[in-house]
Design a protein around this motif. Structure first.
Motif, PDB file in Angstrom:
ATOM      1  N   GLU A   1       0.826  -1.209   0.000  1.00 41.91           N
ATOM      2  CA  GLU A   1       0.000   0.000   0.000  1.00 41.91           C
ATOM      3  C   GLU A   1       0.858   1.255   0.000  1.00 41.91           C
ATOM      4  OE1 GLU A   1      -4.088  -1.504   2.245  1.00 41.91           O
ATOM      5  OE2 GLU A   1      -2.530  -0.474   3.403  1.00 41.91           O
ATOM      6  N   ALA A   2       2.015   1.181   0.637  1.00 42.32           N
ATOM      7  CA  ALA A   2       2.882   2.353   0.710  1.00 42.32           C
ATOM      8  C   ALA A   2       3.464   2.709  -0.653  1.00 42.32           C
ATOM      9  CB  ALA A   2       4.014   2.106   1.709  1.00 42.32           C
ATOM     10  N   ILE A   3       3.662   1.686  -1.502  1.00 44.53           N
ATOM     11  CA  ILE A   3       4.304   1.921  -2.796  1.00 44.53           C
ATOM     12  C   ILE A   3       3.302   2.349  -3.859  1.00 44.53           C
ATOM     13  CG2 ILE A   3       5.600   0.814  -4.655  1.00 44.53           C
ATOM     14  CD1 ILE A   3       6.935  -0.917  -2.537  1.00 44.53           C
TER      15      ILE A   3
ATOM     16  N   TYR B   1      -1.083   3.151   3.002  1.00 40.65           N
ATOM     17  CA  TYR B   1      -1.025   4.314   2.110  1.00 40.65           C
ATOM     18  C   TYR B   1      -1.114   5.607   2.903  1.00 40.65           C
ATOM     19  CZ  TYR B   1      -3.080   7.997  -0.775  1.00 40.65           C
ATOM     20  OH  TYR B   1      -3.371   9.198  -1.363  1.00 40.65           O
ATOM     21  N   ARG B   2      -2.040   5.662   3.870  1.00 43.91           N
ATOM     22  CA  ARG B   2      -2.241   6.893   4.624  1.00 43.91           C
ATOM     23  C   ARG B   2      -1.014   7.231   5.462  1.00 43.91           C
ATOM     24  NH1 ARG B   2      -5.691   9.866   2.605  1.00 43.91           N
ATOM     25  NH2 ARG B   2      -7.027   8.015   2.442  1.00 43.91           N
ATOM     26  N   ILE B   3      -0.410   6.218   6.078  1.00 42.52           N
ATOM     27  CA  ILE B   3       0.768   6.456   6.911  1.00 42.52           C
ATOM     28  C   ILE B   3       1.917   7.036   6.080  1.00 42.52           C
ATOM     29  CG2 ILE B   3       2.600   5.296   8.211  1.00 42.52           C
ATOM     30  CD1 ILE B   3       0.466   3.417   9.326  1.00 42.52           C
ATOM     31  N   PHE B   4       2.173   6.435   4.926  1.00 46.12           N
ATOM     32  CA  PHE B   4       3.290   6.897   4.106  1.00 46.12           C
ATOM     33  C   PHE B   4       2.965   8.191   3.374  1.00 46.12           C
ATOM     34  CE2 PHE B   4       4.820   2.753   5.059  1.00 46.12           C
ATOM     35  CZ  PHE B   4       6.197   2.827   4.921  1.00 46.12           C
ATOM     36  N   LEU B   5       1.678   8.497   3.216  1.00 46.37           N
ATOM     37  CA  LEU B   5       1.299   9.748   2.579  1.00 46.37           C
ATOM     38  C   LEU B   5       1.641  10.942   3.469  1.00 46.37           C
ATOM     39  CD1 LEU B   5      -0.211  11.236   0.237  1.00 46.37           C
ATOM     40  CD2 LEU B   5      -2.299  10.976   1.612  1.00 46.37           C
ATOM     41  N   VAL B   6       1.405  10.804   4.768  1.00 44.71           N
ATOM     42  CA  VAL B   6       1.582  11.950   5.679  1.00 44.71           C
ATOM     43  C   VAL B   6       2.956  11.981   6.328  1.00 44.71           C
ATOM     44  CG1 VAL B   6      -0.893  11.985   6.155  1.00 44.71           C
ATOM     45  CG2 VAL B   6       0.626  10.712   7.679  1.00 44.71           C
ATOM     46  N   ARG B   7       3.799  10.969   6.054  1.00 41.62           N
ATOM     47  CA  ARG B   7       5.103  10.944   6.714  1.00 41.62           C
ATOM     48  C   ARG B   7       5.950  12.144   6.320  1.00 41.62           C
ATOM     49  NH1 ARG B   7       6.039   8.467   1.990  1.00 41.62           N
ATOM     50  NH2 ARG B   7       8.166   8.411   1.146  1.00 41.62           N
TER      51      ARG B   7
ATOM     52  N   LEU C   1       0.989   7.746  14.555  1.00 35.73           N
ATOM     53  CA  LEU C   1       0.953   6.932  15.777  1.00 35.73           C
ATOM     54  C   LEU C   1      -0.417   6.311  16.025  1.00 35.73           C
ATOM     55  CD1 LEU C   1       3.186   9.065  18.188  1.00 35.73           C
ATOM     56  CD2 LEU C   1       3.761   6.914  17.055  1.00 35.73           C
ATOM     57  N   PRO C   2      -1.529   7.067  15.916  1.00 30.45           N
ATOM     58  CA  PRO C   2      -2.835   6.425  16.080  1.00 30.45           C
ATOM     59  C   PRO C   2      -3.135   5.371  15.021  1.00 30.45           C
ATOM     60  CG  PRO C   2      -3.042   8.789  16.365  1.00 30.45           C
ATOM     61  CD  PRO C   2      -1.653   8.534  15.851  1.00 30.45           C
ATOM     62  N   TYR C   3      -2.678   5.588  13.799  1.00 32.47           N
ATOM     63  CA  TYR C   3      -2.888   4.583  12.752  1.00 32.47           C
ATOM     64  C   TYR C   3      -2.119   3.301  13.071  1.00 32.47           C
ATOM     65  CZ  TYR C   3      -5.829   6.329   8.950  1.00 32.47           C
ATOM     66  OH  TYR C   3      -6.911   6.702   8.185  1.00 32.47           O
ATOM     67  N   VAL C   4      -0.902   3.443  13.570  1.00 29.66           N
ATOM     68  CA  VAL C   4      -0.131   2.260  13.971  1.00 29.66           C
ATOM     69  C   VAL C   4      -0.849   1.530  15.110  1.00 29.66           C
ATOM     70  CG1 VAL C   4       2.035   1.477  15.008  1.00 29.66           C
ATOM     71  CG2 VAL C   4       2.072   3.195  13.198  1.00 29.66           C
ATOM     72  N   ALA C   5      -1.345   2.298  16.071  1.00 30.30           N
ATOM     73  CA  ALA C   5      -2.086   1.684  17.173  1.00 30.30           C
ATOM     74  C   ALA C   5      -3.365   1.009  16.670  1.00 30.30           C
ATOM     75  CB  ALA C   5      -2.425   2.742  18.223  1.00 30.30           C
ATOM     76  N   TRP C   6      -4.031   1.617  15.685  1.00 31.48           N
ATOM     77  CA  TRP C   6      -5.255   1.049  15.116  1.00 31.48           C
ATOM     78  C   TRP C   6      -4.956  -0.255  14.381  1.00 31.48           C
ATOM     79  CZ3 TRP C   6     -10.164   0.784  15.599  1.00 31.48           C
ATOM     80  CH2 TRP C   6     -11.009   0.463  14.523  1.00 31.48           C
ATOM     81  N   ILE C   7      -3.864  -0.287  13.627  1.00 28.72           N
ATOM     82  CA  ILE C   7      -3.465  -1.515  12.942  1.00 28.72           C
ATOM     83  C   ILE C   7      -3.163  -2.613  13.960  1.00 28.72           C
ATOM     84  CG2 ILE C   7      -1.640  -2.572  11.538  1.00 28.72           C
ATOM     85  CD1 ILE C   7      -1.417   0.101  10.060  1.00 28.72           C
ATOM     86  N   THR C   8      -2.462  -2.243  15.033  1.00 31.56           N
ATOM     87  CA  THR C   8      -2.152  -3.210  16.083  1.00 31.56           C
ATOM     88  C   THR C   8      -3.419  -3.749  16.722  1.00 31.56           C
ATOM     89  OG1 THR C   8      -0.096  -2.016  16.541  1.00 31.56           O
ATOM     90  CG2 THR C   8      -0.862  -3.568  18.215  1.00 31.56           C
TER      91      THR C   8
END
Length: 273
Positions: free
Chosen positions: A213-215, A223-229, A238-245
């Motif tokens: 998704e990142a690529i 995609y969202r995480i790598f879009l805003v990095r 951080l909340p998205y990582v926690a949500w995935i977990t």
């Protein structure tokens, strides 16, 4: 009583289980407060309030460009790819793993190829998948299949091989055909291990999904995480990582519950993790 024989009560088990999470949250809170006290504009460790406001906007406010509620759109897209990939992997693993465990000819045909294929780093296959399958869903789902299927096949094949030979001989003595032995002896034995393989495959499946998704993607949690990095938007990352977990943990627990209910006889010895 020896320490190895002491089992905590349910309340103590719950308390001990929550303690590491509480320690992590307290540590983050202290570190965040210290950084924000020095620099209120610091983005590395945003406050819980900032992250809550960001997630509330992602979940409950429509996007200005397309009107989507981005958190739920991203979650639905990622879960679809994850479920599709793992479902296809499970079907392939059952067919080939069962054949390898039951038929010596199939084992001779598939064993070395599966062992070699499992050693290929799946991420290196991603460009090939994008070239051959395009940038759509097929490549992302394909990466999950490539990354999880070989290990699942080997797990199920070994599970079938672990069946005592005496049971097979008894079935043959009673006149059972190869098909009956496969469906009534081997298949019920390996199904609990299929759920174990799925649970173990969740972590690599998430890794491959986020990478794909990142690529190349226009929606999805990765995609969202790598879009805003590029903006250092840690209040979203951080909340998205926690949500995935959290999603991964829920899926793992659901598979465990399903295993206990469908194959209770397989959970008689000790506790299940």
């Amino acid at each position: 009583m020896k320490l190895i024989n002491r089992k905590p009560s349910r309340r103590l088990t719950l308390f001990l289980g929550l303690l590491p999470f509480a320690a992590l949250l307290v540590t983050y809170l202290i570190a965040s407060d210290m950084r924000l006290a020095v620099n209120p504009s610091d983005k590395l460790l945003p406050s819980f309030e900032t992250m809550a406001n960001t997630m509330s906007r992602m979940a409950f406010e429509p996007d200005k460009r397309n009107g989507d509620y981005l958190l739920w759109t991203d979650t639905a897209a990622s879960l679809y790819r994850l479920f599709a990939g793992l479902a296809i992997s499970a079907v392939i693993a059952i067919v080939i793993g069962l054949a390898m465990g039951v038929l010596p000819v199939a084992r001779a045909f598939f064993a070395q190829f599966t062992a070699a294929f499992s050693l290929i780093p799946p991420i290196t296959v991603l460009p090939i998948l994008f070239i051959t399958l395009g940038l759509g869903e097929a490549a992302k789902i394909g990466l999950i299949i490539v990354g999880t299927t070989p290990a699942m096949i080997r797990t199920l094949a070994q599970s079938a091989l672990d069946i005592p030979r005496e049971l097979v001989i008894k079935a043959e003595t009673l006149g059972a055909s190869s098909w009956q032995i496969t469906t009534r002896l081997y298949l019920p034995h390996i199904l609990p291990n299929l759920l174990v393989a799925l649970r173990l495959g969740l972590v690599p499946a998430w890794i491959f999904l986020i990478s794909a998704e990142a690529i190349a993607s226009t929606e999805g949690l990765g995609y969202r995480i790598f879009l805003v990095r590029r903006y250092m938007a840690m209040d979203l990352i951080l909340p998205y990582v926690a949500w995935i977990t959290l999603l991964a943990f829920i899926l793992d627990r659901l598979l465990l519950i399903l295993s206990k209910r469908a194959f209770s006889w397989n959970h008689l010895e000790g506790d299940s993790l």
